[in-house]
Design an enzyme around this catalytic site. Structure first.
Site, PDB file in Angstrom:
ATOM      1  CG  ASP A  38     -20.905  12.805  -2.139  1.00 24.72           C
ATOM      2  OD1 ASP A  38     -21.651  13.027  -3.107  1.00 24.72           O
ATOM      3  OD2 ASP A  38     -19.768  12.306  -2.233  1.00 24.72           O
TER       4      ASP A  38
ATOM      5  CG  ASP B   2     -23.304  10.823  -6.728  1.00 30.32           C
ATOM      6  OD1 ASP B   2     -22.104  10.535  -6.770  1.00 30.32           O
ATOM      7  OD2 ASP B   2     -24.208  10.038  -7.070  1.00 30.32           O
TER       8      ASP B   2
ATOM      9  CD  GLU C 155     -19.701  11.981 -10.273  1.00 27.61           C
ATOM     10  OE1 GLU C 155     -18.836  11.112 -10.385  1.00 27.61           O
ATOM     11  OE2 GLU C 155     -20.847  11.733  -9.853  1.00 27.61           O
TER      12      GLU C 155
ATOM     13  CG  HIS D 226     -15.296   7.946  -4.327  1.00 26.17           C
ATOM     14  ND1 HIS D 226     -15.328   9.282  -4.678  1.00 26.17           N
ATOM     15  CD2 HIS D 226     -16.501   7.438  -4.648  1.00 26.17           C
ATOM     16  CE1 HIS D 226     -16.514   9.555  -5.184  1.00 26.17           C
ATOM     17  NE2 HIS D 226     -17.251   8.456  -5.177  1.00 26.17           N
ATOM     18  CG  ASP D 227     -16.283   7.274  -8.428  1.00 30.90           C
ATOM     19  OD1 ASP D 227     -16.625   6.365  -7.641  1.00 30.90           O
ATOM     20  OD2 ASP D 227     -16.951   8.299  -8.627  1.00 30.90           O
TER      21      ASP D 227
HETATM   22  C1  GLC Z   1     -20.870   8.926  -8.614  1.00 32.64           C
HETATM   23  C2  GLC Z   1     -20.063   8.489  -7.429  1.00 32.64           C
HETATM   24  C3  GLC Z   1     -19.856   7.011  -7.528  1.00 32.64           C
HETATM   25  C4  GLC Z   1     -21.202   6.339  -7.501  1.00 32.64           C
HETATM   26  C5  GLC Z   1     -22.134   6.894  -8.567  1.00 32.64           C
HETATM   27  C6  GLC Z   1     -23.546   6.529  -8.270  1.00 32.64           C
HETATM   28  O1  GLC Z   1     -20.215   8.718  -9.803  1.00 32.64           O
HETATM   29  O2  GLC Z   1     -18.881   9.206  -7.349  1.00 32.64           O
HETATM   30  O3  GLC Z   1     -19.038   6.525  -6.513  1.00 32.64           O
HETATM   31  O4  GLC Z   1     -21.047   4.969  -7.701  1.00 32.64           O
HETATM   32  O5  GLC Z   1     -22.115   8.295  -8.618  1.00 32.64           O
HETATM   33  O6  GLC Z   1     -23.987   7.198  -7.121  1.00 32.64           O
END
Ligand code: GLC
Ligand code: CA
Length: 559
Positions: A101, A204, A257, A330-331
């Site tokens: 990540d 991320d 992402e 995980h979100d």
């Molecule tokens: C992304 C991650 C999440 C995190 C956010 C800030 O969305 O997947 O878990 O809280 O970024 O880093």
């Protein structure tokens, strides 16, 4: 490692590990790399080809690892860099690639750059972050932006009379990517992990890294005000090109992402013949079929919306760019509790698996998804560890909403649902840890839902995933076929993939009640096709179709 030569990422299936809750190897209640080592054979047995690790780096855990204090080390909660190398090596021996990540929109407020940065404007690291003077003689924050997690997006540091920007938690100060020195640091981090031998990155909130000049006020929203000024910002492509140049010196794969992404916009970043800056993107549109904007603003599940989103991404990207397929991470709360049915857990778990993995793209499977883990129910906000749950609760409280209503929304939408320890067996704490208490509660349904039980049951969701992933691996049509959605009842989702004279028919029911599925004769005769996957034992075809049973799925291959 050599330059990238092929698009091997198209053949991958990826397993995501959120390390804190995966498996505890040393009995302190927290998942770790010893735990991962002990489960590599299990992961391999699923038929996946890669592991994506959510952050393993040192972190004060304001956002459980997504606030990084050191980019080139491993958190002592999880092990050491030496142990990580061993995991990497052992994974590679088994033919599993490793994806890290890459969290570079922000660091932790404990990162040494930030500690230097906040010493004042003369410090060489000051400009690594986004500092501004307040408005109205310093009393008001520099603009009206709100964070995604916690009220205002600005934190005041009285010692230097300046505010720093954090679009997430206040322990996650945003990096100033306009500073070339920061981009050089990012490239160093990328090289560090690639030189160590990792195979790629999940990037991320990568579409947030370029902020609009002048940081203008944003359109007022209940949360994340200002987002239009940093989502897909002005220099995003340019900065990603710089990172890509380094990544392509290696045989490296990337997935970014991308909140609120649409296919049209995505093509600007991932179109294969137009200098792509990422290999694929995680968009969010298909995760909004039971909510509005955020998982906490719940609506009834809308299959019609879901189908429209899938159809859009599948057809607009086909032949031009590549999809990333996921239904959990995980979100996200657990998918069976959202788009499936806890009552028909096994049926709907299998249907959802076939529904997304048979589409065109690289599938990602989140830990516990493969055994059909479900949401946990917690009666008090004190039991939720995630910053986003806690702060959303406070926000709803400030609006004077009734406690019971708030708790029902939190229970439904919390990321914590996906973060309960993986249920390995029926033993104490689901076999996750030998400690008395794991760091977060185990779902009380573990005596029924666990890996050991699923291994022993030939009809389990687990065995269905294995079959499905093997089928994908052995049949190019699943990986490379085109996609066409069929007209059906709203609660049915049926599509046809075509490749080199073959046809694949996927039929999924989102309904408990019986639905009538008919394949037009002009497509093909279903009796001449082979039923390759299904979630019921007895599968008749009448009048080139069938009446669906609760959450039924069938996959037919016509050769
Ligand atoms: C992304 C991650 C999440 C995190 C956010 C800030 O969305 O997947 O878990 O809280 O970024 O880093
Ligand atoms: Ca541990």
């Amino acid at each position: 490692m050599a330059k990238r030569t092929s698009q091997w990422y198209k053949d991958l299936s990826v397993y995501q590990i959120w390390p804190r809750s995966f498996c505890d190897g040393n009995g302190d209640g927290i998942g770790d790399l010893e735990g991962v080592l002990s489960k590599l054979d299990y992961i391999k047995s699923l038929g996946v080809d890669a592991i994506w690790f959510s952050p393993l780096y040192p972190s004060p855990n304001a956002d459980y690892g997504y606030d990084i204090a050191d980019y080139t080390d491993i958190s002592s909660d999880y092990g050491t860099l030496e142990l990580f190398k061993k995991v990497l090596d052992e994974a590679h021996k088994r033919g599993l690639k490793i994806i890290m990540d890459l969290v570079i929109n922000h660091t932790s407020d404990h990162h040494k750059w930030f500690l230097e940065s906040k010493k004042g404007p003369d410090n060489p690291y000051h400009d690594y972050y986004i500092w501004r003077k307040g408005r109205n003689g310093g009393k008001k924050p520099p603009n009206n932006w709100l964070s995604t997690f916690q009220g205002g997006a600005w934190e005041y540091v009285p010692e230097i009379d300046e505010y720093y920007l954090h679009v997430f938690a206040k322990g996650q100060p945003d990096l100033n990517m306009d500073n070339p020195k920061v981009r050089e640091e990012v490239k160093k981090i990328i090289r560090f992990w690639l030189d160590l031998g990792v195979d790629g990155f999940r990037e991320d909130v990568i579409t947030f890294i370029s902020k609009k000049e002048g940081l203008p006020n944003g359109f007022p929203l209940p949360t994340a005000t200002g987002i239009e000024h940093y989502m897909n910002g002005p220099h995003l492509r340019e900065y990603l090109e710089e990172f890509r140049a380094v990544q392509m010196e290696y045989d490296c794969f990337t997935v970014g992402e991308a909140p609120m992404m649409t296919p049209k916009r995505a093509l600007k970043f991932i179109k294969e013949d137009e200098n792509p800056v990422l290999d694929m993107m995680f968009h969010f549109q298909h995760m909004n079929a039971d909510n509005i904007m955020t998982n906490f603003i719940r609506t009834p599940f809308r299959p019609g919306y879901l189908k429209k989103v899938y159809n859009n991404w599948q057809t607009k990207l086909y032949g031009k760019a590549w999809n990333a397929l996921y239904v959990e991470n995980h979100d996200q709360p657990r998918i069976i509790s959202r788009y499936g049915s806890e009552k028909y857990r096994v049926k709907s778990g299998k249907m959802l698996a076939a529904m997304y993995i048979c589409q065109s793209g690289t599938p990602f499977i989140y830990q516990g998804q493969e055994i059909g883990m479900t949401n946990i129910h917690l009666d008090s906000i004190d039991r939720f560890p995630d910053v986003s749950s806690v702060n959303t609760y406070a926000l709803m409280k400030s609006l004077h909403l009734p406690e019971k209503f708030i708790m029902s929304l939190i229970n439904y939408g919390a990321r914590d649902n996906g973060r309960t320890p993986v249920q390995w067996s029926g033993a104490k704490n689901a076999g996750f840890t030998t400690a008395d208490k794991p760091w977060f509660e185990v779902n009380p349904n573990y005596p029924e839902i666990n890996v050991e039980a699923a291994e022993a049951d030939p009809n389990s969701i687990l065995h269905f995933y294995r079959k499905l992933l093997r089928f994908r691996k052995e049949n190019e049509i699943v990986r490379y076929g085109d996609f066409r959605m069929l007209k059906t009842d709203r609660k049915l989702f049926a599509y046809i993939r075509r490749y080199q004279g073959q046809k694949l028919l996927v039929v999924c029911s989102f309904a408990e009640q019986e639905m009538n599925f008919r394949l037009p004769e002009s497509e093909f005769d279903m009796n001449s096709a082979e039923l390759v996957l299904s979630n019921y034992d007895f599968n008749q075809v009448i009048h080139n179709g069938f009446f669906t049973r609760p959450y039924e799925t069938r996959v037919y291959l016509l050769k």
